[in-house]
Design an enzyme around this catalytic site. Structure first.
Site, PDB file in Angstrom:
ATOM      1  CG  LEU A 373      -1.941  -1.121   1.313  1.00 18.87           C
ATOM      2  CD1 LEU A 373      -2.610  -1.118   2.669  1.00 18.87           C
ATOM      3  CD2 LEU A 373      -2.973  -0.975   0.217  1.00 18.87           C
ATOM      4  N   GLY A 374       1.992   1.150   0.627  1.00 22.63           N
ATOM      5  CA  GLY A 374       2.864   2.309   0.679  1.00 22.63           C
ATOM      6  C   GLY A 374       4.125   1.981   1.432  1.00 22.63           C
ATOM      7  N   GLY A 376       7.096   3.781   3.899  1.00 22.04           N
ATOM      8  CA  GLY A 376       7.559   4.917   4.673  1.00 22.04           C
ATOM      9  C   GLY A 376       9.026   4.765   4.974  1.00 22.04           C
ATOM     10  N   GLY A 377       9.502   5.671   5.821  1.00 21.43           N
ATOM     11  CA  GLY A 377      10.916   5.656   6.136  1.00 21.43           C
ATOM     12  C   GLY A 377      11.361   4.374   6.823  1.00 21.43           C
ATOM     13  CG  PHE A 378      11.532   3.940  10.461  1.00 16.43           C
ATOM     14  CD1 PHE A 378      12.672   3.531  11.146  1.00 16.43           C
ATOM     15  CD2 PHE A 378      11.292   5.286  10.306  1.00 16.43           C
ATOM     16  CE1 PHE A 378      13.541   4.457  11.669  1.00 16.43           C
ATOM     17  CE2 PHE A 378      12.163   6.213  10.825  1.00 16.43           C
ATOM     18  CZ  PHE A 378      13.292   5.818  11.508  1.00 16.43           C
ATOM     19  CB  SER A 380       6.642  -1.813   3.158  1.00 12.80           C
ATOM     20  OG  SER A 380       7.952  -1.474   2.757  1.00 12.80           O
ATOM     21  CE  LYS A 396       5.191   1.651   9.168  1.00 13.23           C
ATOM     22  NZ  LYS A 396       5.082   2.986   8.676  1.00 13.23           N
ATOM     23  CG  ASP A 493       3.478  12.987  13.370  1.00 14.63           C
ATOM     24  OD1 ASP A 493       3.530  14.196  13.012  1.00 14.63           O
ATOM     25  OD2 ASP A 493       4.025  12.074  12.744  1.00 14.63           O
TER      26      ASP A 493
END
Ligand SMILES: *[C@@H]1O[C@H](CO)[C@@H](O)[C@H](O)[C@H]1NC(C)=O
Ligand SMILES: *[C@@H]1O[C@H](CO)[C@@H](O)[C@H](O)[C@H]1NC(C)=O
Ligand SMILES: *[C@@H]1O[C@H](CO)[C@@H](O)[C@H](O)[C@H]1NC(C)=O
Ligand SMILES: *[C@@H]1O[C@H](CO)[C@@H](O)[C@H](O)[C@H]1NC(C)=O
Length: 699
Positions: A373-374, A376-378, A380, A396, A493
């Protein structure tokens, strides 16, 4: 007259004596009437005594006539003990005869063999002076070709001997007094229905294949023709076309009394020549048929072959076994490792929240690219479907190096799993492996809000009603975190990319892993600043202390983001310069100009009712993002303002812009973590910052 009758009777009696016994009575036994015999295997010792052998030939206990016994340079002979009358006593012409036999040649080495087998009609049962090897136990160098031999043979020759003009090393020939055949042909047979086959219906055969084959040898005394036919035993009938046909009167060659039998010889390769069955008949061109089903089996070549099992076969079997078992173990270990997890004692209490890696692996089809799906920095995020419940989930994978703080982190994760609110992305559980943490969330079919707000021009976006619904939802979710759960949860955040949209376009706060847990009323200092530039309250950048009010500040920025359709720090397009502008500064300046609605996202075409709501939302945004902490409302108040239950605190017509010091590039202190707008995609839940902040500091 009576005398004539008596004479006739006598004549009948004599002819009856001459007529051969019917074949049914001959089964499994030798007819001793000098007209023929049949051996369907050589099982019966009584009739076997009528076979004389010499050399290495013998009859085995298995009922085989073995002409050679796997020794080199040997010959073997086997003849029917009694001679037959081959010539008509009155005409002195050779009589018709017919024989058929089944043979097999088993060799130690594939494609190589000793010499062949010869069916022999000979004045002698022992063929004195004959040699093995290429002489096939028939002749010797001097006797070969000698007309005084009186030998007729049909050779099944498996060695090419140029001295005898052999066509090849796999042929059949008719020999008269000499090993140089009168006629010969490569071994094979003509299939009866020739039109159905290529090559004129001819099929090659390999004499040394070890497979049993049948030979028919027929001499027609009146036609003076000798035919030889060969076929594998699985061919149902004798082929109509013979392999060899020799037109020759055998009368000058054959003597009155002749023996019939076989001669065979070995050369330098261990070979066994076998006769499995044999039928012979004088005064006929058709010997009685051999009962093929009664024939003995051809053994694999004797002790040599047997001794190979322990020396070669067993090691090979052992090797195969070892290979298979080690592969099995390797596979199991690999599988174990593939699905290995880390579970510590303290984790057992989290039972239901813990997912099996294997289940997640299967749910995401092995974390397939297609399910991504996407990133990120740390880690998937993958879409997955849980096996049993068929629930869609977002999985995740977060890599982590440190084991420190894991316990606390898991505790947080699990306790956050207990947070239940329609405006929060539900955390379903986790799984832990070496160097990797996997978090499982509710799947959000409509992805993250920022994709809809900041998508390319012309792409789908949300209308005002939907945006206000999302703002109200996020406010409610945040209120739940701040005040309505048993512990205070600071999100830390809040931003458009951390708001996900469920199937009904409800805004749901995700990524609340960043939140620290505070017990109600207990003030807690954190030394570690997390968050995203543009959403950071001024005091947070100064002292690094996250509070409910720093969340409120970020919420204010978020509201402006949604209303304006712009990121907190954006390129100021109006000036035709790619200069960075701060959203909150821009809103304040428009407010001071008395034209705050200028900031509204041009994609929203507003009716009058909408305009009031937009103005209200912007007011709330400005109240929340006030630089002075105590000037900001609580989330409870924010919800009341947005719901219209309470009028928002009035704002002066001219705002002091020093109270709205957007901090596009704050001087981040030691230990400050950047959390840039993550590359959240559909259903993406960014957990990058949380693992960074918690796992790396180890708390
Ligand atoms: C073959 O036969 C010969 C003579 O009968 C005998 O000496 C020899 O041992 C036999 N060899 C085998 C392998 O049976
Ligand atoms: C060859 O065979 C004949 C019998 O066919 C025999 O008389 C003669 O001695 C043999 N010659 C040799 C050299 O063995
Ligand atoms: C059959 O054998 C002959 C002679 O050995 C050879 O020339 C021919 O190619 C063979 N045919 C097939 C189909 O093997
Ligand atoms: C030999 O074969 C031919 C057919 O090719 C047949 O006409 C003839 O009768 C056969 N002779 C004997 C003795 O079987």
């Amino acid at each position: 007259m009576l005398l004539l009758l008596l004479l006739l009777l006598l004549l009948l009696f004599v002819t009856a004596l001459l007529v051969p016994v019917s074949s049914s009575q001959q089964q499994q036994q030798t007819t001793n009437n000098e007209l023929g015999f049949i051996y369907n295997g050589f099982h019966q010792s009584a009739t076997n005594s009528l076979i004389s052998t010499d050399g290495v030939a013998e009859i085995t206990s298995k009922g085989l006539l073995r002409l050679t016994n796997e020794t080199k340079q040997q010959k073997g002979h086997a003849f029917y003990t009694h001679p037959f009358q081959f010539k008509d006593p009155s005409t002195r012409l050779a009589l018709s005869f017919s024989t058929t036999f089944v043979f097999a040649i088993a060799t130690e080495i594939r494609d190589l063999s000793g010499h062949g087998i010869v069916f022999v009609i000979s004045p002698s049962k022992t063929l004195p002076g004959s040699l093995p090897s290429q002489f096939l136990g028939l002749f010797n160098k001097t006797s070969n070709g000698d007309p005084s031999n009186h030998v007729v043979g049909v050779e099944l020759d498996t060695i090419y001997s140029s001295e005898f003009n052999d066509p090849n090393d796999n042929h059949v020939g008719i020999d008269i007094n000499s090993l140089a055949s009168e006629v010969s042909a490569p071994a094979g047979f003509h299939v009866d229905d020739a039109t159905a086959y290529n090559n004129g219906g001819f099929r090659n055969l390999s004499l040394i294949s070890g497979d049993p084959m049948q030979v028919w040898i027929d001499y027609d005394g009146s036609k003076k023709q000798l035919n030889v036919t060969l076929a594998p035993i699985d061919v149902p009938n004798k082929p109509k076309i013979p392999l060899l046909s020799l037109s020759r009167d055998l009368s000058p060659i054959l003597l009155d009394a002749m023996y019939v039998g076989f001669s065979s010889a070995t050369g330098s390769v261990f070979t066994s020549h076998y006769i499995l069955g044999w039928s012979f008949k004088m005064r006929s061109t058709e010997a009685d048929a051999i009962d093929l089903s009664a024939l003995p089996k051809v053994p694999r070549i004797g002790p040599k072959k047997k001794s190979k099992l322990p020396t070669i076969g067993v090691p090979i079997l052992v090797a195969i076994f070892v290979l298979l078992t080690s592969y099995g173990i390797y596979y199991l270990v690999k599988r174990r490792r593939k699905f290995a997890e880390i579970i510590e004692d303290w984790e057992l209490i989290y039972g239901p929240q813990r997912f099996k890696y294997k289940d997640l692996y299967i749910a995401t089809k092995g974390f397939k690219e297609k399910e991504l799906l996407g990133t990120g920095g740390f880690g998937s995020v993958y879409r997955g479907v849980l096996r049993g419940s068929k629930t869609e989930v977002a999985v995740k994978r977060v890599s982590h190096e440190s084991r420190q703080g894991v316990r606390e982190f898991i505790a947080e994760i699990v306790s956050m799993g207990q947070l239940r609110h329609r405006n929060l992305v539900q955390l379903l559980g986790y799984c832990r492996r070496k160097g990797e943490l996997i978090l499982v969330y509710d799947f959000m079919p409509n992805g993250s809000l920022d994709k809809l707000l900041f998508g390319p021009v012309g792409s789908a976006t949300l209308n005002w009603g939907q945006r206000l619904h999302v703002i109200k939802g996020v406010a409610t979710g945040l209120l739940y975190l701040h005040e309505e759960w048993e512990q205070v949860v600071i999100h830390r955040d809040i931003k458009a990319s951390n708001v996900l949209l469920d199937g009904e376009l409800n805004g749901r706060l995700g990524d609340f892993g960043l939140a620290r847990l505070y017990d109600h009323g207990v003030e807690m200092r954190t030394t570690h600043v997390v968050g995203t530039p543009g959403y950071l309250a001024p005091e947070l950048a100064r002292n690094g202390k996250a509070t409910k009010r720093t969340d409120v500040y970020a919420f204010g920025i978020f509201v402006m983001e949604v209303v304006c359709g712009k990121r907190p720090i954006f390129g100021a397009a109006e000036e035709e310069e790619e200069e960075e502008a701060v959203l909150v500064d821009w809103v304040v300046s428009c407010w001071n100009k008395g034209a705050v609605l200028q900031v509204v996202d041009p994609r929203l075409s507003g009716g009058s009712g909408d305009v009031k709501e937009m103005e209200l939302a912007l007011k709330v945004g400005l109240l929340c993002s006030h630089a002075v902490v105590n000037a900001r409302p609580s989330m409870r108040q924010v919800v009341q303002f947005l719901e219209g239950d309470v009028a928002p605190t009035p704002l002066p017509a001219n705002l002091d812009s020093s109270f709205y010091c957007g901090m596009p590039f704050p001087q981040f202190g030691e230990g400050f973590d950047h959390s840039y707008p993550s590359s959240s995609d559909r259903g993406f839940v960014s957990m990058s910052s949380v693992t960074d902040s918690i796992l790396s500091t180890g708390r």
